[in-house]
Design a protein around this motif. Structure first.
Motif, mmCIF file in Angstrom:
data_model
loop_
_atom_site.group_PDB
_atom_site.id
_atom_site.type_symbol
_atom_site.label_atom_id
_atom_site.label_comp_id
_atom_site.label_asym_id
_atom_site.label_seq_id
_atom_site.Cartn_x
_atom_site.Cartn_y
_atom_site.Cartn_z
ATOM 1 N N CYS A 136 -4.302 9.358 -8.500
ATOM 2 C CA CYS A 136 -3.751 8.150 -7.875
ATOM 3 C C CYS A 136 -3.188 7.207 -8.937
ATOM 4 O O CYS A 136 -3.566 7.269 -10.105
ATOM 5 C CB CYS A 136 -4.831 7.424 -7.074
ATOM 6 S SG CYS A 136 -5.266 8.241 -5.531
ATOM 7 N N GLN B 280 -5.804 2.312 -7.187
ATOM 8 C CA GLN B 280 -6.556 3.433 -6.619
ATOM 9 C C GLN B 280 -6.923 4.485 -7.665
ATOM 10 O O GLN B 280 -7.718 5.372 -7.390
ATOM 11 C CB GLN B 280 -5.771 4.092 -5.483
ATOM 12 C CG GLN B 280 -5.710 3.223 -4.246
ATOM 13 C CD GLN B 280 -5.027 3.912 -3.092
ATOM 14 O OE1 GLN B 280 -3.987 4.546 -3.261
ATOM 15 N NE2 GLN B 280 -5.607 3.790 -1.916
ATOM 16 N N ILE C 111 -6.670 4.715 2.810
ATOM 17 C CA ILE C 111 -5.597 5.716 2.714
ATOM 18 C C ILE C 111 -4.424 5.438 3.649
ATOM 19 O O ILE C 111 -3.317 5.903 3.403
ATOM 20 C CB ILE C 111 -6.115 7.152 2.936
ATOM 21 C CG1 ILE C 111 -6.736 7.326 4.314
ATOM 22 C CG2 ILE C 111 -7.076 7.551 1.818
ATOM 23 C CD1 ILE C 111 -6.996 8.771 4.699
ATOM 24 N N THR D 289 2.135 3.382 4.993
ATOM 25 C CA THR D 289 1.983 4.460 4.021
ATOM 26 C C THR D 289 0.663 5.189 4.235
ATOM 27 O O THR D 289 -0.282 4.638 4.805
ATOM 28 C CB THR D 289 2.026 3.934 2.574
ATOM 29 O OG1 THR D 289 0.946 3.010 2.376
ATOM 30 C CG2 THR D 289 3.356 3.274 2.260
ATOM 31 N N THR E 92 -1.918 7.772 1.784
ATOM 32 C CA THR E 92 -2.174 8.346 0.466
ATOM 33 C C THR E 92 -2.985 9.614 0.630
ATOM 34 O O THR E 92 -3.984 9.636 1.355
ATOM 35 C CB THR E 92 -2.943 7.352 -0.433
ATOM 36 O OG1 THR E 92 -2.130 6.194 -0.602
ATOM 37 C CG2 THR E 92 -3.254 7.959 -1.793
ATOM 38 N N THR F 198 1.503 8.943 -2.499
ATOM 39 C CA THR F 198 1.604 8.076 -1.337
ATOM 40 C C THR F 198 2.926 8.350 -0.640
ATOM 41 O O THR F 198 3.967 8.469 -1.291
ATOM 42 C CB THR F 198 1.496 6.596 -1.755
ATOM 43 O OG1 THR F 198 0.205 6.402 -2.361
ATOM 44 C CG2 THR F 198 1.633 5.674 -0.568
#
Length: 141
Positions: free
Chosen positions: A68, A72, A82, A97, A99, A106
């Motif tokens: 990440c 993050q 997320i 978004t 992740t 992302t």
């Protein structure tokens, strides 16, 4: 008569609440079909978010998001936010978004309830015209 009205109100209220995206969902591994985690989807300040509440494999609970970026980076995946900033547009939530903590990337996101089964949440991450959609299963209370 009042009892009948209350009963109808209760049933209608449960039907409406079961049609919402909010609550807890099991994420399902695309390859194995096994449940991986529980994500809590909630609303805050008019936007929709999702946090990994629990990783189901005990030996994976301390895994960190090593790929990440930003705040993050190296964060524990269990507890990680997320899904971010999705907005409701008719029967879909979009313009947010998602992740993927496995690769740290992302993507633009949208989600909606499956038309045939409101206990299945369709979560799509996409980049341009490429996308992947996962089915998450509602956790019954």
């Amino acid at each position: 008569m009042k009892i009948l009205i209350y009963a109808i109100g209760f049933l209608f209220g449960n039907l409406v609440s079961s049609q919402e995206v909010f609550g807890e969902w099991k994420t399902i591994d695309d390859n194995t079909g096994l449940a991986k985690s529980i994500v809590e989807v909630y609303e805050q300040n008019g936007k929709v978010f999702g946090r990994i509440k629990k990783i189901l494999k005990e030996d994976k609970r301390d895994v960190r998001c090593v790929h990440c970026k930003g705040d993050q980076k190296n964060q524990k995946v269990e507890g990680m936010l997320i899904l971010k900033d999705l907005s409701k547009d008719k029967d879909k939530y979009e313009d947010g978004t998602v992740t993927d903590p496995e690769n740290g990337k992302t993507y633009d996101a949208k989600m909606w309830l499956n038309e045939d089964d409101p206990n299945v949440l369709m979560v799509r991450g996409y980049l341009s015209f490429l996308y992947r959609t996962q089915e998450w299963k509602r956790i019954d209370d």
